[in-house]
Design an enzyme around this catalytic site. Sequence first.
Site, PDB file in Angstrom:
ATOM      1  N   CYS A  87       0.825  -1.221   0.000  1.00 54.80           N
ATOM      2  CA  CYS A  87       0.000   0.000   0.000  1.00 54.80           C
ATOM      3  C   CYS A  87       0.856   1.268   0.000  1.00 54.80           C
ATOM      4  CB  CYS A  87      -0.939  -0.005   1.195  1.00 54.80           C
ATOM      5  SG  CYS A  87      -1.491  -1.661   1.635  1.00 54.80           S
ATOM      6  N   HIS A 336      -9.261   3.631  -1.529  1.00 55.31           N
ATOM      7  CA  HIS A 336      -7.875   3.192  -1.386  1.00 55.31           C
ATOM      8  C   HIS A 336      -7.456   2.270  -2.529  1.00 55.31           C
ATOM      9  CE1 HIS A 336      -4.135   2.062   0.319  1.00 55.31           C
ATOM     10  NE2 HIS A 336      -4.528   1.087   1.110  1.00 55.31           N
TER      11      HIS A 336
END
Lengths: 386, 129
Positions: A87, A336
């Site tokens: 991420c 996200h």
Amino acid sequence: MREVAIVGIGVTEFGEKWETSFRNLFVEAGAKALEDANMGGDQIDEMFVGNMSAGRFVLQEHIGALIADYAGLVGNHIPATRTEAACASGGLAFRQAYTTVASGLNDIVIAGGVEKMTDVGGSETTDALAGAADREWEGLVGATFPGLYAMIATDYMNRYGLTREQLAMVSVKNHANGAKNPIAQYKKEITVEDVLRSTLVADPLRLLDCSPVTDGAAAVILCPMEMAREFTDTPIKVLASTQACDTISLHDRRDFSTLDATVAAGKRAFAQARLTPKDIGMVEVHDCFTIAELCAIEDIGFCAKGEAGKLTEDGQTALGGSIPVNTSGGLKSCGHPVGATGIKQVAEIVAQLRGEAGARQVDAEIGMTHNVGGTGATVVTNILGV
Amino acid sequence: MSVPRYWRKQQNRYRLKGTHCETCGKYFFPPRNLCPTCRRDGKIVDYEFKGDGKVRTFSIIRTASEDYDLQTPFVIAIVELEEGTCLTAHVVCAPEEVYIGMPVKKVFRKIIADGESGVIVYGTKFVPA
Ligand SMILES: CC(C)(COP(=O)(O)OP(=O)(O)OC[C@H]1O[C@@H](n2cnc3c(N)ncnc32)[C@H](O)[C@@H]1OP(=O)(O)O)[C@@H](O)C(=O)NCCC(=O)NCCS
Ligand SMILES: [Zn+2]
């Protein structure tokens, strides 16, 4: 080292983009950034693109060249490189672009990030995301990615007396901000009751504690400060860009509720910029789960350990508070797309510092970003200023 | 998960075999063949953990990846072994039973079955002690 400025930003709308392909997502963000910087693609010297798992999500590797190709950047055969740290892949792309410009190696560098997560089914996504932690000794024994953050939450709540309601308030605040952000995936306000009534994913975390699964892309353009005014009247300075690592597994950490990589990257950033947390006017932190935002606020140094829940409850992290956190809506409400998040955070701070953030505008001259890979095995922090 | 990948670490998974650094005295599970403290001065030997420990933190997994879908909800925990090492593992007990500090011990169990005729994967889980 040269002073570096950001002269262009571009972010796609975040969400479930059935109609848009992986490559077109990035092309859209890149084109917006070039337009914002009033420059042509042939002026770009180098490109870095953050992407976690196109191999799993769209069965495509070799992302650097692919993106450069479809973005029309292969004419000059520029170096195009994919960066990956789960991420934090986007954060890495930004830092690579920063070091390339700062060192004098190249002048105009584009840093982007892209992820297309909704082409595969839910359990496949969950399995791919488990690769952000230790597949062998966390994933294979059944720990999901939300499950690992849930174990951080269990530890934290037990030690610091954080209430379930305070945790929910993080999400409520981020949804209130996201509702004001035209690109956000969930442009809707929610209440503490909504969070507490949502389905349990991994106790104590519920659906509305989790960042969603998202398609999206973002790009920013960097150049030496001395060139910046050729492209924009409002260049934003990169005051620091730092990175740190830690053990891949949560179970090997010194303290489950402190991300030592955040502490380390943050300290380095403040040292590089010669600033302290008190100088920061706003921050985009990596709230992949509500608990992660609280850890980040503390580990960067905006308050003491165990106090971020109270800070949130008192409204200090909201738009009008002493340290607005995640004005974009954060990962929770803005969405996200893992590889794109680190770049979107930078774009949000740039928009805010230029005074272009519309209904979410806060009054700040210095902003910070915080991007986490896995459960804290990689952290990138950046400090930006007018 | 591929068969060779699992098989390679079979002894570790079945019997909680890790490693031990004789230079600094630290124990490792998952096994490490380089001591992060002593690096090249470390002397790494195999070590079979006794398997007694306590729950340091936990969660109850309700949404799992496909391999584990049929087992939800289940308890996942970070267990600290007596030797001072922490690992992530299943704890076989009812979700409302688990608490921080709960004493646990290792058991040999089926971890996942890949469909009715597929590979059955065994390994170590923990039960309340
Ligand atoms: C939490 C999670 C498991 C939910 O997935 P799911 O159970 O498959 O949820 P569904 O897709 O069935 O969605 C159910 C509904 O909730 C909504 N929803 C899903 N996730 C949401 C979220 N995080 N926030 C708000 N709403 C959400 C969906 O839009 C859908 O609404 P609809 O019924 O009106 O269409 C999934 O979003 C997830 O894995 N999130 C974590 C992602 C992650 O780990 N990222 C990396 C972190 S660094
Ligand atoms: Zn040693």
